[in-house]
Design a protein around this motif. Structure first.
Motif, PDB file in Angstrom:
ATOM      1  N   ASP A   1      33.218  34.071  28.155  1.00 52.72           N
ATOM      2  CA  ASP A   1      34.130  34.732  27.221  1.00 52.72           C
ATOM      3  C   ASP A   1      35.492  35.041  27.841  1.00 52.72           C
ATOM      4  N   GLY A   2      35.895  34.227  28.811  1.00 54.92           N
ATOM      5  CA  GLY A   2      37.193  34.408  29.451  1.00 54.92           C
ATOM      6  C   GLY A   2      38.304  33.749  28.654  1.00 54.92           C
ATOM      7  N   PRO A   3      39.525  33.832  29.153  1.00 51.21           N
ATOM      8  CA  PRO A   3      40.668  33.239  28.460  1.00 51.21           C
ATOM      9  C   PRO A   3      40.497  31.725  28.274  1.00 51.21           C
ATOM     10  N   ARG A   4      40.621  31.265  27.047  1.00 54.16           N
ATOM     11  CA  ARG A   4      40.451  29.837  26.749  1.00 54.16           C
ATOM     12  C   ARG A   4      41.410  28.965  27.543  1.00 54.16           C
ATOM     13  N   GLU A   5      42.663  29.428  27.622  1.00 50.12           N
ATOM     14  CA  GLU A   5      43.684  28.613  28.292  1.00 50.12           C
ATOM     15  C   GLU A   5      43.431  28.462  29.789  1.00 50.12           C
ATOM     16  N   ALA A   6      42.515  29.274  30.342  1.00 49.10           N
ATOM     17  CA  ALA A   6      42.199  29.204  31.771  1.00 49.10           C
ATOM     18  C   ALA A   6      40.781  28.679  32.007  1.00 49.10           C
ATOM     19  N   GLY A   7      40.197  28.039  31.014  1.00 50.38           N
ATOM     20  CA  GLY A   7      38.880  27.450  31.200  1.00 50.38           C
ATOM     21  C   GLY A   7      37.740  28.191  30.520  1.00 50.38           C
ATOM     22  N   GLY A   8      38.001  29.388  30.016  1.00 46.85           N
ATOM     23  CA  GLY A   8      37.006  30.101  29.233  1.00 46.85           C
ATOM     24  C   GLY A   8      35.973  30.908  29.990  1.00 46.85           C
ATOM     25  N   LEU A   9      36.101  31.005  31.302  1.00 47.28           N
ATOM     26  CA  LEU A   9      35.119  31.769  32.080  1.00 47.28           C
ATOM     27  C   LEU A   9      35.672  33.128  32.484  1.00 47.28           C
ATOM     28  N   ARG A  10      34.752  34.088  32.585  1.00 43.63           N
ATOM     29  CA  ARG A  10      35.089  35.428  33.087  1.00 43.63           C
ATOM     30  C   ARG A  10      34.120  35.759  34.206  1.00 43.63           C
ATOM     31  N   TYR A  11      34.617  35.703  35.436  1.00 38.21           N
ATOM     32  CA  TYR A  11      33.832  36.130  36.595  1.00 38.21           C
ATOM     33  C   TYR A  11      33.957  37.641  36.664  1.00 38.21           C
ATOM     34  N   CYS A  12      32.904  38.335  36.286  1.00 34.36           N
ATOM     35  CA  CYS A  12      32.862  39.793  36.220  1.00 34.36           C
ATOM     36  C   CYS A  12      32.243  40.281  37.536  1.00 34.36           C
ATOM     37  N   ILE A  13      33.076  40.814  38.421  1.00 31.23           N
ATOM     38  CA  ILE A  13      32.688  41.062  39.807  1.00 31.23           C
ATOM     39  C   ILE A  13      32.752  42.555  40.125  1.00 31.23           C
ATOM     40  N   ASN A  14      31.776  43.048  40.847  1.00 33.70           N
ATOM     41  CA  ASN A  14      31.745  44.444  41.268  1.00 33.70           C
ATOM     42  C   ASN A  14      32.801  44.704  42.344  1.00 33.70           C
ATOM     43  N   SER A  15      33.560  45.777  42.188  1.00 29.67           N
ATOM     44  CA  SER A  15      34.539  46.158  43.210  1.00 29.67           C
ATOM     45  C   SER A  15      33.876  46.375  44.561  1.00 29.67           C
ATOM     46  N   ALA A  16      32.674  46.940  44.567  1.00 29.39           N
ATOM     47  CA  ALA A  16      31.976  47.236  45.823  1.00 29.39           C
ATOM     48  C   ALA A  16      31.661  45.974  46.618  1.00 29.39           C
ATOM     49  N   ALA A  17      31.668  44.825  45.961  1.00 31.57           N
ATOM     50  CA  ALA A  17      31.385  43.566  46.649  1.00 31.57           C
ATOM     51  C   ALA A  17      32.642  42.947  47.250  1.00 31.57           C
ATOM     52  N   LEU A  18      33.793  43.584  47.019  1.00 31.56           N
ATOM     53  CA  LEU A  18      35.072  42.993  47.391  1.00 31.56           C
ATOM     54  C   LEU A  18      35.882  43.867  48.356  1.00 31.56           C
ATOM     55  N   ASP A  19      36.724  43.202  49.120  1.00 32.78           N
ATOM     56  CA  ASP A  19      37.791  43.826  49.904  1.00 32.78           C
ATOM     57  C   ASP A  19      39.058  43.047  49.583  1.00 32.78           C
ATOM     58  N   LEU A  20      40.111  43.743  49.183  1.00 40.88           N
ATOM     59  CA  LEU A  20      41.364  43.083  48.855  1.00 40.88           C
ATOM     60  C   LEU A  20      42.265  43.031  50.084  1.00 40.88           C
ATOM     61  N   GLU A  21      42.639  41.822  50.446  1.00 46.83           N
ATOM     62  CA  GLU A  21      43.618  41.601  51.515  1.00 46.83           C
ATOM     63  C   GLU A  21      44.949  41.332  50.816  1.00 46.83           C
ATOM     64  N   THR A  22      45.843  42.323  50.848  1.00 45.97           N
ATOM     65  CA  THR A  22      47.104  42.182  50.126  1.00 45.97           C
ATOM     66  C   THR A  22      48.065  41.274  50.883  1.00 45.97           C
ATOM     67  N   LYS A  23      48.986  40.698  50.103  1.00 45.72           N
ATOM     68  CA  LYS A  23      49.994  39.771  50.661  1.00 45.72           C
ATOM     69  C   LYS A  23      51.101  40.564  51.317  1.00 45.72           C
TER      70      LYS A  23
END
Length: 132
Positions: A110-132
């Motif tokens: 159910d993601g944006p159609r123009e981007a392929g239609g997928l929504r990767y729904c990801i837990n914040s706890a599983a991620l670390d953001l490395e900023t630019k």
């Protein structure tokens, strides 16, 4: 699933916060609108909180209204794996870190159609953001 990184349960518990352990190692889910990245807008690379693998780019993050960080695609398809999840009386597609086997979340069609239609729904706890 064979993974590149193999650790004992005790090692994972020692290295991860209790919330990270619950999500990554026990396939838990944080409550909607509570994770630190659901409303994040910084540019960068989202890495696995368990092993540091590059998973999702901020360039593919979008506002889904779901309360979890949502992405249209992985930064590197080879770094994620999907499998059928039949827990909780539902049939879903689970998203895992291919390097360490950590549970990241689920992918939905159910993601944006123009981007392929997928929504990767990801837990914040599983991620670390490395900023630019």
């Amino acid at each position: 699933m064979a993974t590149e990184i193999e650790k004992t349960d005790a090692q994972w518990r020692e290295e991860l916060t209790p919330e990270q352990y619950a999500v990554l190692r026990q396939a838990g889910t944080e409550r909607a609108f509570t994770g630190k990245y659901w409303d994040a807008h910084e540019d960068g690379m989202y890495r696995c909180a368990g092993c540091g693998a590059e998973l999702f780019s901020s360039d593919t993050k979008f506002e889904s209204g779901s309360g979890w960080p949502s992405f249209t695609e992985p930064a590197f398809a080879a770094n994620v794996e999907t499998k059928q999840d039949v827990s909780h009386g539902m049939i879903r597609t689970e998203v895992l870190c291919k390097r360490c086997g950590g549970h990241l979340g689920h992918v939905f069609p159910d993601g944006p159609r123009e981007a392929g239609g997928l929504r990767y729904c990801i837990n914040s706890a599983a991620l670390d953001l490395e900023t630019k």
